[in-house]
Design an enzyme around this catalytic site. Structure first.
Site, PDB file in Angstrom:
ATOM      1  N   LEU A 144       0.863  -1.171   0.000  1.00 50.29           N
ATOM      2  CA  LEU A 144       0.000   0.000   0.000  1.00 50.29           C
ATOM      3  C   LEU A 144       0.902   1.224   0.000  1.00 50.29           C
ATOM      4  CD1 LEU A 144      -2.669  -0.919   2.740  1.00 50.29           C
ATOM      5  CD2 LEU A 144      -2.959  -1.025   0.261  1.00 50.29           C
ATOM      6  N   ASP A 145       0.473   2.296  -0.684  1.00 43.68           N
ATOM      7  CA  ASP A 145       1.237   3.536  -0.649  1.00 43.68           C
ATOM      8  C   ASP A 145       1.384   4.011   0.796  1.00 43.68           C
ATOM      9  OD1 ASP A 145       1.294   3.473  -3.389  1.00 43.68           O
ATOM     10  OD2 ASP A 145      -0.302   4.956  -3.664  1.00 43.68           O
ATOM     11  N   LYS A 146       2.415   4.787   1.036  1.00 43.17           N
ATOM     12  CA  LYS A 146       2.686   5.276   2.387  1.00 43.17           C
ATOM     13  C   LYS A 146       1.476   5.981   2.993  1.00 43.17           C
ATOM     14  CE  LYS A 146       5.825   8.310   4.965  1.00 43.17           C
ATOM     15  NZ  LYS A 146       7.019   9.174   4.889  1.00 43.17           N
ATOM     16  N   THR A 148      -1.690   5.675   2.098  1.00 46.53           N
ATOM     17  CA  THR A 148      -2.914   4.880   2.024  1.00 46.53           C
ATOM     18  C   THR A 148      -2.987   3.989   3.252  1.00 46.53           C
ATOM     19  OG1 THR A 148      -2.826   4.852  -0.396  1.00 46.53           O
ATOM     20  CG2 THR A 148      -4.210   3.203   0.661  1.00 46.53           C
ATOM     21  N   ARG A 247      -5.249   6.390  -7.608  1.00 43.66           N
ATOM     22  CA  ARG A 247      -4.992   7.831  -7.527  1.00 43.66           C
ATOM     23  C   ARG A 247      -4.902   8.450  -8.918  1.00 43.66           C
ATOM     24  NH1 ARG A 247       0.187   7.956  -3.710  1.00 43.66           N
ATOM     25  NH2 ARG A 247      -0.100  10.212  -3.947  1.00 43.66           N
TER      26      ARG A 247
END
Length: 363
Positions: A144-146, A148, A247
């Site tokens: 997961l993105d930082k 998110t 995104r």
């Protein structure tokens, strides 16, 4: 330091990257010289076949890595992992929302990176030592993105890591996200099909729509509720797993995720007390279990997201009442065209049959 051959299942988020890039992500203390030597001497193998530093890997494959080479006199020794503190162990233990012999599911908070990188010293991967049992250490199978938050699956054994990696690469694993987006989509239930590629000049840190050179990407969105024309609360269902896909897709159709300045610029921020943090949350993950059955876990919202829903007048329970048909993706453009051609062909055959029938005589 281990003196045995190591086996690493390739995870979903490493699908398509080069071997040398994999080493930078997962074994950063291994020099390129060592990797090149292992490849040249046939010690580096991918699913049993020789592989070079520039070759690309796929999720579900297994990379065979020889033991680390001994440190010569005068060389910088390989860094040993720093033992976790009690606070770090408590911190990551509180994230656990599912645990069994094969897997953990964490509710990752926003602001915590999944893996390490330049100037990133605290991340989920580094905290997984808290769940190590002897030499067996849990492995990430997706990221997961930082910024998110939400459900993050971790494999507890090498066998489980290979199984889950294949589930993600074959798209049988399902992830459901919640997001707040700017403005309200004109279609309540839509599919975004826009190919994505790394944006030049960003060092691979940002994606953009590139129908000519990009990789196919599909995202379904469903509007849960709306606050006038100001913002919408949406469910996002990715059917591919490109970097920053949700995104980039939402920004591309004019509805950037609230708080996502990277893709939405200043237009991605709301006033009226709404947090400036990104409002993207991995709400639910569903995946088959290697021992049979399935894992189906829901992650609670982080504080800033829950507070924003309340400020906008949304009831969190509303998000749980969408029809559960997320696994049935609307057909792609290619499928629609194929069906249309087949239908047209069928109609033409029927008409030819009718003409032949009218030309025949009956006695």
């Amino acid at each position: 330091m281990t003196d045995t051959v190591r086996q690493y299942p390739i995870g979903y988020d490493d699908d398509g990257i080069r071997v040398d890039r994999w080493f930078k992500r997962h074994l950063p203390d291994t020099s390129f010289t060592a990797v090149a030597k292992w490849a040249r001497t046939g010690q580096l193998r991918l699913d049993g076949a020789r592989v070079g530093p520039g070759d690309r890997i796929a999720a579900g494959q297994v990379l065979r890595v020889p033991p680390p080479e001994p440190v010569r006199v005068g060389e910088k020794p390989v860094r040993e992992r720093t033992p976790l503190t009690d606070d770090q162990i408590g911190y990551v233990s509180e994230m656990v929302i599912h645990r069994d012999a094969a897997a953990l599911v964490l509710n990752k908070p926003p602001g915590l990176a999944t893996q390490g990188g330049t100037k990133t010293t605290e991340h989920v991967d580094g905290l997984l030592d808290a769940f190590a049992e002897g030499d067996a250490r849990p492995k990430l199978v997706h990221r997961l993105d930082k910024d998110t938050s939400g459900a993050l699956l971790v494999a507890r054994t090498a066998r489980a890591a290979g199984f889950f990696a294949k589930a993600f690469s074959s798209r049988t694993a399902r992830k459901t996200y919640w997001a707040l987006v700017i403005d309200v989509p004109s279609i309540d239930d839509g599919m975004v099909e826009l190919a994505l590629a790394k944006q030049p000049g960003t060092g691979g840190e940002k994606m953009h729509v590139d129908e000519a050179e990009g990789l196919a990407a599909r995202t379904r969105y469903r509007v849960i509720e709306r606050a006038g024309n100001r913002t919408a609360w949406v469910e996002l269902l990715p059917f591919t797993g490109r970097t920053h896909q949700l995104r980039a897709h939402m920004a591309a159709i004019g509805h950037p995720i609230v708080g996502d300045g990277k893709y939405g610029g200043q237009a991605a921020f709301l006033t009226g007390g709404i947090s400036r943090k990104m409002h993207l949350h991995a709400r639910r993950i569903r995946v088959d279990h290697p021992d049979g059955g399935a894992i189906d876990v829901t992650a609670e919202l982080p504080t800033h997201f829950a507070e924003s829903l309340a400020l906008l007048g949304f009831e969190e329970m509303s998000g749980n009442f969408l029809p559960d048909d997320s696994e049935k993706a609307p057909p792609s453009k290619e499928v629609i065209k194929t069906r249309a051609k087949a239908h047209a062909k069928s109609v033409r055959k029927e008409r030819r049959g009718e003409r032949r029938g009218r030309g025949e005589r009956t006695n």
